[in-house]
Design a protein around this motif. Structure first.
Motif, PDB file in Angstrom:
ATOM      1  N   THR A 192       0.835  -1.204   0.000  1.00  0.00           N
ATOM      2  CA  THR A 192       0.000   0.000   0.000  1.00  0.00           C
ATOM      3  C   THR A 192       0.871   1.254   0.000  1.00  0.00           C
ATOM      4  O   THR A 192       0.588   2.225  -0.703  1.00  0.00           O
TER       5      THR A 192
ATOM      6  N   GLU B  28      -7.816   0.019  -0.141  1.00  0.00           N
ATOM      7  CA  GLU B  28      -8.254  -1.202   0.539  1.00  0.00           C
ATOM      8  C   GLU B  28      -9.528  -0.949   1.325  1.00  0.00           C
ATOM      9  O   GLU B  28     -10.481  -1.710   1.285  1.00  0.00           O
TER      10      GLU B  28
ATOM     11  N   ASP C   8      -5.585  -1.466  -5.044  1.00  0.00           N
ATOM     12  CA  ASP C   8      -5.093  -2.111  -3.822  1.00  0.00           C
ATOM     13  C   ASP C   8      -6.036  -3.220  -3.389  1.00  0.00           C
ATOM     14  O   ASP C   8      -7.072  -2.951  -2.783  1.00  0.00           O
TER      15      ASP C   8
HETATM   16 MG   LIG Z   1      -1.993  -2.854   2.123  1.00  0.00          MG
END
Ligand SMILES: [Mg+2]
Ligand SMILES: Nc1ncnc2c1ncn2[C@@H]1O[C@H](COP(=O)(O)OP(=O)(O)OP(=O)(O)O)[C@@H](O)[C@H]1O
Length: 363
Positions: free
Chosen positions: A42, A81, A159
């Motif tokens: 990330t 996410e 993501d």
């Molecule tokens: Mg992540």
């Protein structure tokens, strides 16, 4: 658009998130970044998007250092996410709002059309009037992905966009995602910790560990020439067999207990400690190949094939065969599995904190 990160370091307090990360994604490429939790995936995406600033190193977009370019002006669309959705607004409003932002404003009719087409692609056309608060996690995740794909962008940063979908939907969406015209044409950096997904989607795959890229390559590179035992373990289910042993005077492999001997496809110094990697699908209960002698330990049906674990001395060797070849096998029965030696992988022995590196073909 091409994206490159050069020797990027990023720490949060005492935690090192990126530790000299090197990455290059070519124009139009679908690049999968695969790694375990905490590896820095990330952070990598946020660094490209301009939401995190590297402590050192550079981020380049189309060969140009973007240090002073604001996130909005980088031309990338990122899917988080934790889906940043407006929970009290409708799916339609959530999808259309990126097209109403000052930077990306589109004429109303065009915006409506793009939302319709994106919703269609993601199978959420029937949900447009629903409030996001009423959706399941899987539905929300598709809306979040929609908010990214709806925007004209020169690169998508995704993501784990399918992580909350059930297995069937995930498989379906995986197949569809790459077929989406805008995704096919647009540079995409796709984060996942699912190796099946990475193999299915990635034109190339980058394996990230502890803030560094361990290996970059095509699926063939990663599968047949993994950098080390950890990369080999990360790809393929059931997992690769890794048998510990030594190289004999004749250049063959002998397991520590002497029960397994195999010819080696590479040359390694006699006496060196190695791990031999055998993919379960490169072993059959019978047939051509190098024969070993053991007994059936346990069998497990995996759809149309069967996983058979064979006990050979102190080793357990897992193999996968079509049902027709494995149907008759019962626990404790003798079996003489055949290994295809050409696909054997040879690694240095693992050391604490340092997975054994693959020993390359020397002939
Ligand atoms: Mg992540
Ligand atoms: N804002 C932050 N503050 C403090 N530490 C952070 C922050 N963001 C990330 N980290 C730390 O940096 C490391 C890398 O985090 P990152 O979120 O990039 O991992 P990841 O590969 O995306 O993991 P996951 O698969 O769990 O999402 C982790 O140790 C994480 O705890």
């Amino acid at each position: 658009m091409s994206v490159a990160l050069r020797d990027v370091h990023k720490s949060f307090g005492r935690t090192t998130a990126l530790d000299g990360l090197e990455l290059r994604v070519e124009e139009g490429e679908f690049f999968c970044l695969l790694g375990p939790s905490g590896a820095g995936k990330t952070t990598t995406l946020k660094t490209v998007a301009g939401l995190e600033r590297p402590d050192s190193g550079t981020v380049e977009i189309d060969g140009r250092d973007v240090r002073d370019v604001e996130p909005y002006d980088r031309g990338v669309a990122m899917c988080f996410e934790s889906y940043a959705l407006y929970p009290h607004r409708s799916v339609y409003d959530n999808l259309v709002s990126p097209l109403r932002s000052p930077r990306h404003r589109l004429p109303a009719a065009e915006a409506r059309e793009r939302v319709g087409a994106t919703a269609e692609l993601l199978g959420i056309s029937g949900l447009l009037d629903r409030s996001v608060g009423q959706l399941s996690n899987g539905q929300r995740q598709r809306v979040a992905l929609g908010r990214v794909l709806v925007r004209p962008a020169r690169a998508f940063l995704l993501d784990e966009p399918l992580s909350h979908l059930d297995a069937k939907l995930r498989q379906q969406m995986r197949a569809e995602l790459k077929a989406i015209g805008s995704v096919r044409r647009t540079t995409t950096l796709y984060v996942t910790h699912d190796s099946v997904e990475a193999l299915a989607l990635g034109d190339r795959i980058g394996v990230i560990r502890d803030g560094r890229i361990v290996q970059t390559g095509t699926r063939e590179d990663i599968w047949y020439r993994p950098h080390d035992t950890e990369v080999a373990r990360a790809f393929g289910r059931p997992r690769i067999n890794l048998l510990p042993g030594t190289v004999t005077e004749a250049g063959a492999f002998r397991s520590a207990d002497g029960a397994v001997e195999l010819p080696l496809p590479v040359r390694a110094p006699a006496g060196s400690e190695v791990l031999v990697g055998v993919r379960p699908r490169d072993v059959r209960p019978a047939g051509d190949g190098h024969r070993l002698s053991g007994s059936v330990y346990v069998t497990e049906v995996l759809g149309r094939s069967v996983e058979v674990t064979v006990r050979i001395g102190a080793q357990h060797l897992s193999l996968v065969a079509p049902r027709s070849e494995a149907a008759g096998l019962r626990p404790d029965e003798p079996v003489r599995p055949a290994v295809r030696p050409e696909n054997l992988l040879v690694f240095e022995a693992d050391r604490p904190g340092r997975p054994g590196r693959r020993i390359g073909k020397s002939t």
